[in-house]
Design a protein around this motif. Structure first.
Motif, short mmCIF file in Angstrom:
data_model
loop_
_atom_site.label_atom_id
_atom_site.label_comp_id
_atom_site.label_asym_id
_atom_site.label_seq_id
_atom_site.Cartn_x
_atom_site.Cartn_y
_atom_site.Cartn_z
N ALA A 181 50.21 48.56 32.11
CA ALA A 181 49.95 48.30 33.33
C ALA A 181 49.30 47.18 33.19
O ALA A 181 48.98 45.89 33.64
CB ALA A 181 49.57 49.34 33.64
N GLN A 182 48.57 47.28 32.08
CA GLN A 182 47.91 45.48 32.01
C GLN A 182 47.87 44.74 31.52
O GLN A 182 48.08 43.22 32.05
CB GLN A 182 46.60 45.85 30.73
N LYS A 183 49.74 44.71 30.73
CA LYS A 183 49.96 43.60 30.61
C LYS A 183 51.17 42.77 32.11
O LYS A 183 50.89 41.55 32.37
CB LYS A 183 51.06 43.62 30.01
N ALA A 184 51.05 44.10 32.99
CA ALA A 184 51.47 42.94 34.03
C ALA A 184 50.64 42.56 35.33
O ALA A 184 50.68 42.06 36.37
CB ALA A 184 51.94 44.97 35.45
N ARG A 185 49.41 42.80 34.55
CA ARG A 185 49.00 42.36 35.70
C ARG A 185 47.82 41.44 34.43
O ARG A 185 46.66 40.29 35.01
CB ARG A 185 47.27 43.34 35.53
N PHE B 93 52.37 50.27 38.62
CA PHE B 93 53.17 51.23 37.92
C PHE B 93 52.25 52.55 38.56
O PHE B 93 51.58 52.85 40.03
CB PHE B 93 52.40 51.65 36.39
N MET B 164 46.72 39.05 43.04
CA MET B 164 46.79 37.92 42.42
C MET B 164 48.52 37.28 43.31
O MET B 164 48.95 35.96 42.60
CB MET B 164 48.71 38.88 40.79
#
Lengths: 271, 291
Positions: A181-185, B93, B164
Motif C-alpha cells: 500500500a505504501q509503495k503504491a503511494r 488497496f 497524486m
C-alpha cells in the motif's frame, strides 16, 4: 521475501513426529541442542547431521519448506563461519596474508559452527512445524507445572507464548500488505542511506503497531466472550498421553546420545 | 484525444511459486486495452486474479511473462519507468484506512505527493483539492487520522491516492465494510472524480448493482483469465454464464430475464431499477393499460 519466514508455523501432517506427545518433542528438542554442542570430532558431528536429516525425512515436511526456512540464516552461518575461520588460532598455519592467518583449527571450527547452526535451526524448527499451537501450549503448561508451587502463573505464560506464535504469520501478511500500500503511494524503501531507509520504515511500522493493538483488543474481547478467565480450574478436553511412539523416540535419542559419546571417545578430539 | 490506450497489456501472465511443483498462474495471458476516461469495473469471484491483475498496472508485481504499457510505455523498460507508473496509476488497496500513519490527516494525504518530489505549494494545492473531493473539511485536516470515524478514515485514505493526481485511479473494493450511507458517499465521490477530472477509473467490486450504476465497461475475470470484456449491457445480458462463474446479475436484471423466458416482450440488458421502470411503463403503454 518476507513471506519466506516460516518460523513458528504449523504444517499439517500425520507423520510419526506429528503424532508424538508434544511434551516429549519439547524435551527432545532441548536435549538435541545440548547434543549438537557436545560433538568433539567429525564423526560425532556427522552422526548429529545424519540424525537431523533422518528426523526431517520422517516428519514428511517438504524439503522445499525446510530450505526456505534456512534461507534467512544463510548470512548468519556465513558470518559466523568467517569469524571462526580468522579468529580461532591453533595448529598448523595453512595460509597467511597481511595480518590474517588461517589455521587448521580455524577451518575446523568454521565447519563445526556452520554445521551446528544449520542442524540447530533445522532440527528445532521441526517442533513448531509438527505441533499445533494448542498442543504446544498444553505441553509447555504441563512441563512448567512444577513452578505453580512457587506461585508462577504458568497457564498465562503458556497462553502468551501460543498467542505470540499464532500471530507471527498473520503479522507477516499484514506487513506485506502495508508495504504494498505504501509503495503504491510512492514510498521508496530500496534506496538511500541508512538514515533515509530507517525513516522509510515509519510508514510501515506505525500502521503495523496500530493493527497489532487492534487485533489484540479484538482477540481479548473474543476470549472474554467465550468466558476465558485464566487457567484456574480449567481442564482440557484432550488429555495428553505418552504412547509407544514416545518410548520409541526416547530410545532413538538414547542411542544417538550413546553414539555421540562413543564416537567422541573413540576418535581424536578436533575441537 | 489520442487513440493510444492508457493501459495496455500484452500476453500478461503471473505465476506464483515459479519453478516449484506448486506453481500456479494467478493470471494467464491477459490482453486488454483500457482507454482514457473510462470507468472500468473489474468483477470476478475471490481468487479469480483481480487483485493480482491490478497490482501489475503500477508495477507492484512484475509479470512472469508478457508486458504492461502505461501511456504506451513499457513500465519495466527501466527503473525510472516503473517509478513513473506508480504515480501515473494510483492504486488504492482494500481497506486502505489501515495504511494511515501520519500525525495529521493533512500530512497523510501529503505523503504521496511528497514522494513525487513536488514543491510545498503544489503539495498544499493537491492536498486541499483531494480533501475537498472526498468531503474532508479543513478543520479535520489538522486532526489525527486515528481519531476520526471509519468512513472518514476510508475517505482520507482514498484522498491520499487521489492527491497524486494519477491518470488512472484504481480502487480495490472501496465500499467493503461500509454502511449504506458510507457506501453511497464513496460511490458518489468516484463518479464526481471521474466527471470532473476526466481521468480513468478502475473499480474492483463485488456488487453488481454498484457496477451497473457506475461503470462504462466491465471486465469479468474467471479462472485467472479474462472471461468477458465489454459494455455493461453486453456483459449483463449473459446472466446465465455469469451465474456459472459464481457471479450474479442485479436483482432487477434477473426479474427481466425471468419475464423474457416467460414470453413477455421486454428488452434485454436491463440492469438498473430506473431502466426497469421505464421498460415496464413502455410495455404497459403499448398494451393500452397506461395512457
Amino acid at each position: 521475501m518476507i513471506r519466506d519466514i516460516t518460523i513458528g508455523q504449523y504444517f499439517f501432517g500425520k507423520s510419526f513426529i506429528h503424532q508424538m506427545d508434544a511434551r516429549m518433542k519439547i524435551v527432545i528438542s532441548l536435549f538435541f541442542i545440548i547434543l549438537i554442542f557436545l560433538c568433539k570430532n567429525f564423526f560425532s558431528l556427522g552422526l548429529v547431521a545424519a540424525f537431523t536429516v533422518f528426523i526431517l525425512s520422517v516428519s514428511q515436511i517438504p524439503l522445499r519448506l525446510i530450505l526456505k526456512s534456512l534461507r534467512p540464516i544463510v548470512i548468519i552461518v556465513i558470518f559466523t563461519a568467517f569469524l571462526n575461520l580468522f579468529y580461532t588460532k591453533g595448529g598448523r598455519t595453512l595460509y597467511e596474508f597481511w595480518f590474517f592467518e588461517i589455521t587448521v583449527k580455524g577451518v575446523y571450527s568454521a565447519i563445526f559452527m556452520a554445521v551446528r547452526i544449520i542442524c540447530l535451526v533445522a532440527g528445532t524448527s521441526l517442533l513448531t512445524y509438527t505441533t499445533t499451537p494448542t498442543a504446544l501450549t498444553s505441553a509447555i503448561e504441563s512441563l512448567l507445572s512444577p513452578l505453580k508451587l512457587v506461585h508462577v502463573d504458568v497457564h498465562t505464560f503458556a497462553m502468551m507464548m501460543t498467542l505470540a506464535l499464532r500471530f507471527i504469520p498473520t503479522l507477516i501478511e499484514e506487513i506485506d500488505r502495508i508495504i504494498s500500500a505504501q509503495k503504491a503511494r510512492g514510498a521508496d524503501l530500496e534506496s538511500g542511506g541508512l538514515v533515509k531507509r530507517a525513516k522509510a520504515l515509519i510508514p510501515i511500522f506505525i500502521p503495523l503497531f496500530v493493527s497489532a493493538f487492534r487485533r489484540a483488543y479484538e482477540l481479548a474481547y473474543a476470549m472474554e466472550c467465550r468466558c476465558y478467565n485464566g487457567g484456574k480450574g480449567r481442564t482440557s478436553m484432550k488429555k495428553m498421553h505418552m504412547t509407544f511412539r514416545d518410548a520409541v523416540a526416547l530410545a532413538v535419542v538414547v542411542i544417538l546420545t550413546s553414539g555421540i559419546f562413543l564416537l567422541n571417545f573413540k576418535f581424536k578430539t578436533v575441537i | 484525444m489520442t487513440t493510444e490506450p492508457v493501459i495496455r497489456t500484452e500476453n500478461l501472465t503471473h505465476l506464483y511459486g515459479e519453478g516449484l511443483a506448486s506453481e500456479v498462474a494467478a493470471i494467464h495471458n491477459i490482453n486488454i486495452e483500457i482507454m482514457q476516461g473510462e470507468l472500468l469495473a473489474i468483477i470476478g469471484h475471490t481468487g479469480s486474479g483481480k487483485s493480482t491483475l491490478i497490482q501489475h498496472f503500477n508495477g507492484l508485481l512484475k509479470p512472469s511473462t508478457g508486458r504492461v504499457f502505461v501511456d504506451g510505455r513499457d513500465i519495466w523498460e527501466s527503473k525510472q519507468a516503473t517509478r513513473e507508473s506508480r504515480f501515473k496509476v494510483g492504486l488504492c488497496f482494500q481497506y486502505p484506512e489501515y495504511q494511515l500513519f501520519e500525525e495529521t490527516v493533512y500530512k497523510d494525504i501529503a505523503f504521496g505527493p511528497k514522494n513525487m518530489g513536488l514543491d510545498e505549494n503544489e503539495i498544499d494545492i493537491r492536498v486541499r483539492r483531494a480533501a475537498a473531493f472526498v468531503g474532508i473539511s479543513d478543520d479535520m485536516l489538522e486532526r489525527s487520522p486515528f481519531d476520526i470515524s471509519g468512513g472518514e478514515k476510508r475517505r482520507v485514505a482514498i484522498a491520499g491516492v487521489m492527491a497524486m493526481e494519477p491518470k488512472v485511479l484504481i480502487l480495490d473494493e472501496p465500499t467493503a465494510g461500509l454502511d449504506p450511507r458510507g457506501r453511497d458517499m464513496v460511490l458518489d465521490l468516484i463518479r464526481n472524480y471521474r466527471s470532473q477530472t476526466g481521468n480513468t477509473v478502475l473499480l474492483v467490486s463485488h456488487s453488481m448493482e454498484d457496477v451497473a450504476k457506475l461503470a462504462t465497461k466491465v471486465l469479468v475475470m474467471n479462472n485467472s483469465q479474462v472471461a468477458m470484456y465489454g459494455s455493461v449491457e453486453k456483459v449483463y445480458s449473459r446472466g446465465a454464464e455469469l451465474y456459472e462463474m459464481g457471479l450474479n446479475v442485479p436483482q432487477i436484471t434477473r426479474i427481466f430475464m425471468g419475464l423474457r423466458s416467460k414470453g413477455v416482450d421486454v428488452k434485454e440488458g436491463i440492469f438498473t431499477v430506473e431502466q426497469g421502470r421505464n421498460e415496464i411503463e413502455r410495455l404497459l403503454k403499448s398494451r393500452g393499460v397506461l395512457q
